[in-house]
Motif scaffolding. Sequence first.
Motif, PDB file in Angstrom:
ATOM      1  N   THR A 115       0.834  -1.201   0.000  1.00 60.34           N
ATOM      2  CA  THR A 115       0.000   0.000   0.000  1.00 60.34           C
ATOM      3  C   THR A 115       0.869   1.251   0.000  1.00 60.34           C
ATOM      4  O   THR A 115       1.891   1.300   0.695  1.00 60.34           O
ATOM      5  CB  THR A 115      -0.874   0.007   1.272  1.00 60.34           C
ATOM      6  OG1 THR A 115      -1.610  -1.205   1.310  1.00 60.34           O
ATOM      7  CG2 THR A 115      -1.802   1.200   1.302  1.00 60.34           C
ATOM      8  N   SER A 129      -0.545   3.386  -9.268  1.00 60.15           N
ATOM      9  CA  SER A 129      -1.177   2.244  -8.614  1.00 60.15           C
ATOM     10  C   SER A 129      -1.644   1.220  -9.649  1.00 60.15           C
ATOM     11  O   SER A 129      -2.050   1.579 -10.744  1.00 60.15           O
ATOM     12  CB  SER A 129      -2.365   2.732  -7.800  1.00 60.15           C
ATOM     13  OG  SER A 129      -3.028   1.626  -7.245  1.00 60.15           O
ATOM     14  N   THR A 132      -6.388  -2.017  -6.175  1.00 59.24           N
ATOM     15  CA  THR A 132      -6.958  -1.460  -4.937  1.00 59.24           C
ATOM     16  C   THR A 132      -6.974  -2.551  -3.889  1.00 59.24           C
ATOM     17  O   THR A 132      -7.318  -3.697  -4.180  1.00 59.24           O
ATOM     18  CB  THR A 132      -8.408  -0.993  -5.194  1.00 59.24           C
ATOM     19  OG1 THR A 132      -8.384  -0.045  -6.254  1.00 59.24           O
ATOM     20  CG2 THR A 132      -9.001  -0.347  -3.968  1.00 59.24           C
ATOM     21  N   ILE A 224      -9.636   1.483   2.671  1.00 56.84           N
ATOM     22  CA  ILE A 224      -9.437   1.225   1.236  1.00 56.84           C
ATOM     23  C   ILE A 224      -8.137   1.893   0.808  1.00 56.84           C
ATOM     24  O   ILE A 224      -7.867   3.032   1.197  1.00 56.84           O
ATOM     25  CB  ILE A 224     -10.632   1.768   0.414  1.00 56.84           C
ATOM     26  CG1 ILE A 224     -11.907   1.044   0.870  1.00 56.84           C
ATOM     27  CG2 ILE A 224     -10.416   1.563  -1.080  1.00 56.84           C
ATOM     28  CD1 ILE A 224     -13.171   1.525   0.228  1.00 56.84           C
ATOM     29  N   ASP A 226      -4.397   1.942  -2.043  1.00 58.43           N
ATOM     30  CA  ASP A 226      -3.814   1.679  -3.374  1.00 58.43           C
ATOM     31  C   ASP A 226      -2.551   0.840  -3.259  1.00 58.43           C
ATOM     32  O   ASP A 226      -1.680   1.139  -2.445  1.00 58.43           O
ATOM     33  CB  ASP A 226      -3.417   3.006  -4.043  1.00 58.43           C
ATOM     34  CG  ASP A 226      -4.625   3.803  -4.480  1.00 58.43           C
ATOM     35  OD1 ASP A 226      -5.616   3.180  -4.879  1.00 58.43           O
ATOM     36  OD2 ASP A 226      -4.569   5.051  -4.396  1.00 58.43           O
TER      37      ASP A 226
END
Length: 265
Positions: A115, A129, A132, A224, A226
Amino acid sequence: MKKLVVLAISAIMCLALAACGGSSGGSSGSSSNSSASSASSSATSEGGKLVMGTNAAFPPYEFYENNEIVGIDAEIAKAIAEKLGMELTIEDMDFTSLVTAVQTGKIDMCLAGMTVTPDREKNVNFSESYATGVQVIIVTEDSDIASPDDLEGHQIGAQENTTGHIYCSDDYGEDSVTAYTTGANAVEALKTGKVDAVVIDNEPAKAFVEANEGLKILDTEYAIEDYAIAISKENDELLEKVNNAIKELKEDGTLDEIVSKYINS
Ligand code: GLN
């Protein structure tokens, strides 16, 4: 005699070249911007080696199959290496070591379902990125924990130095979190009642719940984020090439193809 002189000269030249190579490639601490960024390889030259680091205990992004590291990250890295005309090798290490390995040039890039976080960005650059990630909560089927709020006052397991570990320590206090070297170890601790919940990325969570009876994933998402590829701050050339490759792999559908091979939506 002439032969000997030639040999002697070429020996001296070899030594001189080796010395030059050594001083530029070996001093990973001193940061000239050009070629000295990677100690392990010439990470931007065509035909060279591209060394990816990962923690191969994170299915479906990286895991072992018949003694080989496979998964979404491994395949994306391979596709990038192909575009760059380079040969990919993969090194497996603790998740905790990955950022330092990028910084010191032990590896050229890290793909580990990693991440993008502001703290990591202080130490490495991140590519565009490519996926997800969602931090989710795994509990036992009979658990009274039904949402992130319920984690308060419970013991939480997480993989060391992952965002799950970091966020939970921030939100619920360090004493409420036990860190394990792998997500699998954290899940094992949940099964044996050492922790009440595990916070981990959604895709490995699904794989762990599938492989272990009596566990479930809560519907409420915890965070949430990336995923991106970490590259040395001293290797802008590789960063640019990797970003171009990712763009192409997105546009030509390769990225989606790789993902859908491992994740059924
Ligand atoms: N996405 C999480 C992080 O970057 C976990 C990654 C992993 O465990 N491989 O911290």
